[in-house]
Design a protein around this motif. Structure first.
Motif, short mmCIF file in Angstrom:
data_model
loop_
_atom_site.label_atom_id
_atom_site.label_comp_id
_atom_site.label_asym_id
_atom_site.label_seq_id
_atom_site.Cartn_x
_atom_site.Cartn_y
_atom_site.Cartn_z
N PHE A 1 19.28 -4.90 8.14
CA PHE A 1 18.51 -3.81 7.54
C PHE A 1 17.04 -4.00 7.85
CE2 PHE A 1 21.78 -3.58 3.83
CZ PHE A 1 22.69 -2.92 4.65
N SER B 1 19.39 -8.97 7.85
CA SER B 1 18.03 -8.43 7.70
C SER B 1 17.21 -8.55 8.98
CB SER B 1 17.32 -9.21 6.60
OG SER B 1 15.95 -8.88 6.59
N THR C 1 -2.28 -1.37 -4.00
CA THR C 1 -2.94 -2.44 -3.27
C THR C 1 -2.22 -2.61 -1.94
OG1 THR C 1 -3.54 -3.58 -5.29
CG2 THR C 1 -3.52 -4.90 -3.29
N ILE C 2 -3.01 -2.56 -0.87
CA ILE C 2 -2.46 -2.82 0.46
C ILE C 2 -2.76 -4.26 0.82
CG2 ILE C 2 -2.69 -2.27 2.92
CD1 ILE C 2 -3.11 0.65 2.12
N TYR C 3 -1.72 -5.04 1.14
CA TYR C 3 -1.92 -6.44 1.49
C TYR C 3 -2.29 -6.56 2.97
CZ TYR C 3 0.53 -7.02 -2.93
OH TYR C 3 0.90 -6.94 -4.25
N ARG D 1 0.05 -11.15 2.81
CA ARG D 1 1.08 -12.05 2.28
C ARG D 1 1.44 -13.10 3.33
NH1 ARG D 1 5.71 -7.83 0.30
NH2 ARG D 1 5.04 -7.52 -1.84
N VAL E 1 11.13 -11.10 0.41
CA VAL E 1 10.62 -12.17 1.29
C VAL E 1 9.67 -13.09 0.50
CG1 VAL E 1 9.20 -12.60 3.33
CG2 VAL E 1 10.96 -10.82 3.39
N GLY F 1 10.26 -2.98 -3.11
CA GLY F 1 9.93 -2.39 -1.82
C GLY F 1 8.64 -1.57 -1.91
N VAL F 2 7.88 -1.56 -0.84
CA VAL F 2 6.54 -0.96 -0.88
C VAL F 2 6.58 0.53 -1.23
CG1 VAL F 2 6.48 -0.52 1.64
CG2 VAL F 2 4.36 -0.77 0.37
N VAL G 1 16.39 -10.24 -2.50
CA VAL G 1 15.97 -9.46 -1.31
C VAL G 1 14.51 -9.60 -0.93
CG1 VAL G 1 17.72 -7.67 -1.60
CG2 VAL G 1 15.47 -7.33 -2.60
N TYR H 1 7.92 -7.74 -6.43
CA TYR H 1 8.71 -7.98 -5.23
C TYR H 1 9.43 -6.71 -4.76
CZ TYR H 1 8.09 -12.85 -6.63
OH TYR H 1 7.56 -14.07 -6.98
N VAL I 1 1.37 0.54 7.15
CA VAL I 1 1.35 0.62 5.69
C VAL I 1 0.22 1.54 5.22
CG1 VAL I 1 0.98 -0.77 3.60
CG2 VAL I 1 2.55 -1.58 5.37
C1 UD2 Z 1 11.64 -5.91 3.67
C2 UD2 Z 1 12.76 -6.17 2.68
C3 UD2 Z 1 13.42 -7.48 2.97
C4 UD2 Z 1 13.81 -7.59 4.44
C5 UD2 Z 1 12.63 -7.24 5.33
C6 UD2 Z 1 13.06 -7.14 6.79
C7 UD2 Z 1 12.35 -5.19 0.47
C8 UD2 Z 1 11.78 -5.38 -0.90
N1 UD2 Z 1 12.24 -6.21 1.31
O1 UD2 Z 1 10.60 -6.88 3.50
O2 UD2 Z 1 14.57 -7.60 2.15
O3 UD2 Z 1 14.94 -6.80 4.70
O4 UD2 Z 1 12.09 -5.97 5.00
O5 UD2 Z 1 11.96 -7.31 7.62
O6 UD2 Z 1 12.89 -4.15 0.79
N2 UD2 Z 1 2.95 -4.04 0.79
C9 UD2 Z 1 1.69 -3.65 0.39
N3 UD2 Z 1 1.50 -3.39 -0.95
C10 UD2 Z 1 2.49 -3.51 -1.88
C11 UD2 Z 1 3.77 -3.93 -1.44
C12 UD2 Z 1 3.95 -4.20 -0.10
O7 UD2 Z 1 0.75 -3.53 1.20
O8 UD2 Z 1 2.24 -3.26 -3.07
C13 UD2 Z 1 3.18 -4.28 2.23
C14 UD2 Z 1 3.71 -5.66 2.53
O9 UD2 Z 1 2.66 -6.60 2.65
C15 UD2 Z 1 4.45 -5.39 3.83
C16 UD2 Z 1 4.97 -3.96 3.69
O10 UD2 Z 1 4.19 -3.37 2.67
O11 UD2 Z 1 3.59 -5.44 4.93
C17 UD2 Z 1 6.42 -3.90 3.32
O12 UD2 Z 1 6.63 -4.77 2.22
P1 UD2 Z 1 8.03 -4.81 1.43
O13 UD2 Z 1 7.89 -5.84 0.36
O14 UD2 Z 1 8.44 -3.44 1.03
O15 UD2 Z 1 9.07 -5.24 2.55
P2 UD2 Z 1 9.09 -6.44 3.63
O16 UD2 Z 1 8.81 -5.81 4.95
O17 UD2 Z 1 8.27 -7.59 3.20
#
Ligand code: UD2
Length: 310
Positions: A173, A122, A205-207, A273, A84, A189-190, A82, A187, A250
């Motif tokens: 989703f 997705s 950490t905010i990316y 990222r 990215v 979810g945030v 799941v 990896y 975020v």
């Molecule tokens: C989510 C789903 C993916 C897909 C997508 C749809 C998860 C893990 N991934 O990807 O499967 O459905 O949505 O667009 O649910 N971030 C931070 N700090 C952290 C972790 C994340 O800043 O420690 C940021 C990240 O860079 C992003 C946001 O939070 O901008 C969401 O990140 P994510 O990994 O929860 O989900 P996303 O949107 O990459």
């Protein structure tokens, strides 16, 4: 919903275990297929019994998928890689799990009795589209193997419907969150990661600059969408957005979580990222109109439920 026998792939995982819980409480028979790579047996242990069977196996095992489908009336397909960023570092695994694995299920349905398939697509298929909120007909190029492979799943679903009469619904989703989302991997979810940091009183950490925004949808609402999709009687292939129809940056997410938890922690910032979309907000009018989907849990309520669960 008539009592039926469903296969849930990825049923020991975060979303799958919530679905299994609800379906088993309505007396459905369930077969859960999960290789426990990211799911956990403890998520479903209390459900196992005569009506709920667990099979430790892989969606890439075509013969196994085919044999498990034999006795089922339909399948919820949630097994996936799941993340990215993980799909960017492991594109072949994403191809094998997310695309080939999905095809195994469609093939099983094709050669058997065209059982209906409801599968996890997705919001990542959209890439960085400018139009917000995003409607289903919006198109841009996916920015990651994950987005590309989910898009290809939908294209195959459409073809399997036209050529072989397999009905399916692909649910796009957005960012799903809720209890049992495992924070242990980079990896994850945030929201699960941020809550883990808050409970340890450590900064997250905010990316990037934190202005990227996401439409976070509570897992209970996602389960509602899955069940309504299986129950809908129209045949064919349809793809729907599943979000809350509201987004947050975020940075503001971190601020909201700190406020709810009564902590004051300054986050760290790291590089953005790659392969990441900036803005992601779902238009949910199609699924609301066609299936009567209505998100019931707002962000704050959902965050509080996750915090209480810990
Ligand atoms: C989510 C789903 C993916 C897909 C997508 C749809 C998860 C893990 N991934 O990807 O499967 O459905 O949505 O667009 O649910 N971030 C931070 N700090 C952290 C972790 C994340 O800043 O420690 C940021 C990240 O860079 C992003 C946001 O939070 O901008 C969401 O990140 P994510 O990994 O929860 O989900 P996303 O949107 O990459």
């Amino acid at each position: 919903m008539n009592v039926a026998h469903y296969l849930i792939t990825g049923g020991a995982g975060f979303i799958g275990s919530h679905l299994a819980e609800l379906l088993s409480s309505s007396n459905h028979r369930i077969t859960i297929l999960d290789n426990l790579s990211s799911g956990h047996l403890h998520n479903i242990a209390s459900l196992l019994g005569p009506n709920v069977q667990f099979v430790n196996g892989d969606i890439r095992d075509r013969d196994l998928v085919c044999s498990l489908m034999t006795n089922c009336d339909g399948a919820f397909h949630l097994a996936a890689l799941v993340s990215v960023p993980q799909s960017i570092s492991q594109p072949e695994d994403s191809f094998a799990i997310n695309l080939q694995g999905t095809l195994n299920l469609f093939e099983a349905s094709r050669v058997q009795k065209q059982q209906k398939i409801v599968f996890a697509s997705s919001a990542a298929i959209y890439g960085d589209v400018q139009q917000q909120p995003i409607k289903e007909e919006c198109r841009d190029v996916p920015l990651s193997p994950y987005g590309l492979h989910k898009w290809m799943c939908e294209e195959h679903a459409n073809l399997y419907c036209q050529l072989y009469g397999v009905s399916s619904v692909g649910l796009r989703f957005f960012n799903v969150f809720g209890p049992r989302q495992d924070p242990s991997s980079p990896y994850s979810g945030v929201i699960s990661i941020f809550i883990d940091r808050i409970l340890k009183e450590q900064p997250a950490t905010i990316y990037g600059d934190g202005t990227q925004n996401r439409d976070f949808v509570y897992v209970g609402d996602v389960v509602q969408a899955l069940i309504k999709s299986m129950n809908c009687t129209n045949s064919g292939f349809k793809a729907y957005n599943v979000g809350r129809g509201s987004s947050i940056t975020v940075s503001n997410l971190w601020g909201t979580l700190c406020e709810i938890s009564g902590v004051d922690l300054v986050p760290n910032y790291g590089p953005a990222r790659s392969g990441e979309i900036h803005t992601s907000l779902a238009d949910i009018s199609a699924i609301s109109r066609d299936l009567g989907y209505k998100p019931e849990t707002n962000l704050e309520e959902g965050l509080k439920k996750v915090l209480q669960y810990q």
